[in-house]
Scaffold this motif. Sequence first.
Motif, PDB file in Angstrom:
ATOM      1  N   CYS A  70     -10.828   4.753  -1.814  1.00  0.00           N
ATOM      2  CA  CYS A  70      -9.740   3.794  -1.696  1.00  0.00           C
ATOM      3  C   CYS A  70      -8.629   4.257  -2.605  1.00  0.00           C
TER       4      CYS A  70
ATOM      5  N   ASP B  23       0.848  -1.185   0.000  1.00  0.00           N
ATOM      6  CA  ASP B  23       0.000   0.000   0.000  1.00  0.00           C
ATOM      7  C   ASP B  23       0.875   1.222   0.000  1.00  0.00           C
TER       8      ASP B  23
ATOM      9  N   LYS C 153      -5.676   2.794  -2.769  1.00  0.00           N
ATOM     10  CA  LYS C 153      -4.643   1.778  -2.738  1.00  0.00           C
ATOM     11  C   LYS C 153      -3.889   1.776  -4.060  1.00  0.00           C
TER      12      LYS C 153
ATOM     13  N   HIS D  73     -13.118  -5.020  -2.376  1.00  0.00           N
ATOM     14  CA  HIS D  73     -14.263  -4.248  -2.835  1.00  0.00           C
ATOM     15  C   HIS D  73     -15.366  -5.124  -3.410  1.00  0.00           C
TER      16      HIS D  73
END
Length: 528
Positions: free
Chosen positions: A291, A259, A293, A309
């Motif tokens: 998000c 991440d 990421k 997700h």
Amino acid sequence: MDTRYILEQTSVGTRVGGADFNYRPGRSVLCDTRVPTAEKNGPMPVYTHGPVFYKLLMDGGSVSGVKGEQTSPKGNGRILHEMEKTGLGEQKDTGSSGILKRASPTHCPGTNGQSPGVFMHLDIRNPGKQAELANNFRAAQEWIIPPSEIQPLPSSHIPVPRNRKPSGHADKEVMAATVLTSLSTSPLVLNPSCAPPVTEPGSRAWKDVLSNSYSSSTSGNWSWDNSDQSVPSTPSPPLSNDTNKNFPLLTPGDDVNEDVPESTHFMFEDPIPRKRKNSMKVMFKCLWKNCEKVLSTSSGIQRHVRTVHLGRNTDSDYSDGEEDFYYSEIEINMDSLTEGLSSLTPTSPTTCGPPPVFPPPLTAVPHSERINMNSSHSPTPTLLSQSAPSTLCHIRTDHAYQATAPVRIPVGPELAGLGNGNGTGPGHGTGNGISASWQSPHVLFKGVPGPVIQVRTVSIGEKRQPAAITHSTVIKNHALITPAPKSAPGTRKPRGEAKKCRKVYGMEKRDMWCTACRWKKACQRFTD
DNA sequence: GATGCCGGGTG
DNA sequence: CACCCGGCATC
């Protein structure tokens, strides 16, 4: 999972390649060990780092020790050079070192329906890496093949039959093929104006092309998505990921959980779709709302999307491709991240073409200091874009949820008034800052040269927008940057004193009205 | 309610 | 860009 398994499972001919810089039995060499399942179930893993591991697999699943020109007596198959003779493979490019390289993955036997194999041919020309390679290769040999079967190698790399003597002609062929390939796909050629200023544009471009082509293979860690095989005609040199060594935020290897949220704050784009220097790193950013990421591998981001997700089964490798909708491929300039994270701008002011539509920030930003969103304009497909039916301009404009995080650009007070428009409003501007936010569905590339704000959302088999919307998108961005207060109270033009056409002529004589009145616009005849 | 016209859609 | 109209503010 071990090599034996692969050997037994793989019924393909010779395979050379697969990059693994951190070889861990049962784990990495994902390319090789997971080929059978990877082809069935999903994209190939992405190799990001580490030494290169070579392995030869023979038809029938037996191991061919790397023995120079001889095929293993156990092997009942043929090795690659024999495949060339039969015309099966087009991996003709063998450099002087005898290393197979740059074979088009689209020509791998697996895509020919002959076997599920996947070929990755790597050319390791970097002398520094060769030693490393040799060590790894030997280590791999010892692991795969009994030492007794190992013979001295004429080359420290992949031994090549002597009948494939490295002739200069072959080199030229390789060179020519590479150049042609690059020329046919490289935006540097298609978009010469976007090339960096050079003293010798022509030769430099060629050098660039060549260096790109070779460096990408030299890195030894390129990868391509399994889905790429859907585009058999776009053998594109993969992007070099060797820069991830310079990326402090990333770690090589399996980065499913990798991440890098901070990096997303600096993700701006670059009109140069193709990596020109080794400081570009392809990343994959999750576009799910809230998000951010960012993973360095498509498989990783796919897994992230799928599991986090989409709520899919974590263990299942099955992918219906839906996760492709939720991430985008981006390129990050490692230099920018390492040089100065404090100064950021959506686009580099020094990029070729017209300046950005929004006023450049006061903080000067180096030319290289940007994050390159891979240009969909680029005819050179990046790893994932190769999967697209067309290699051009794949931009997603649907899926608003894919919006990237808004970016706020701090500006000085002298620029603060820009948000007030033409004075039609009371100036509810943006205060001391210009808030620029763009979303991937809106952000498109701009036509030929010029600064581009791009997010090429990676999608496989998805309908994509052609490349026409660029300019309006830029304008749209501008509007986003300098939002005019929308019909705030008092912003409406007060009604004029003069009678308008409507009053003068009445509804009966509407044809006598001015057009503006007819169209319910501000009267042009009786202006105030 | 009538009027003026902004904003957006359509071709 | 012309044309058209929904909708809103103002009178």
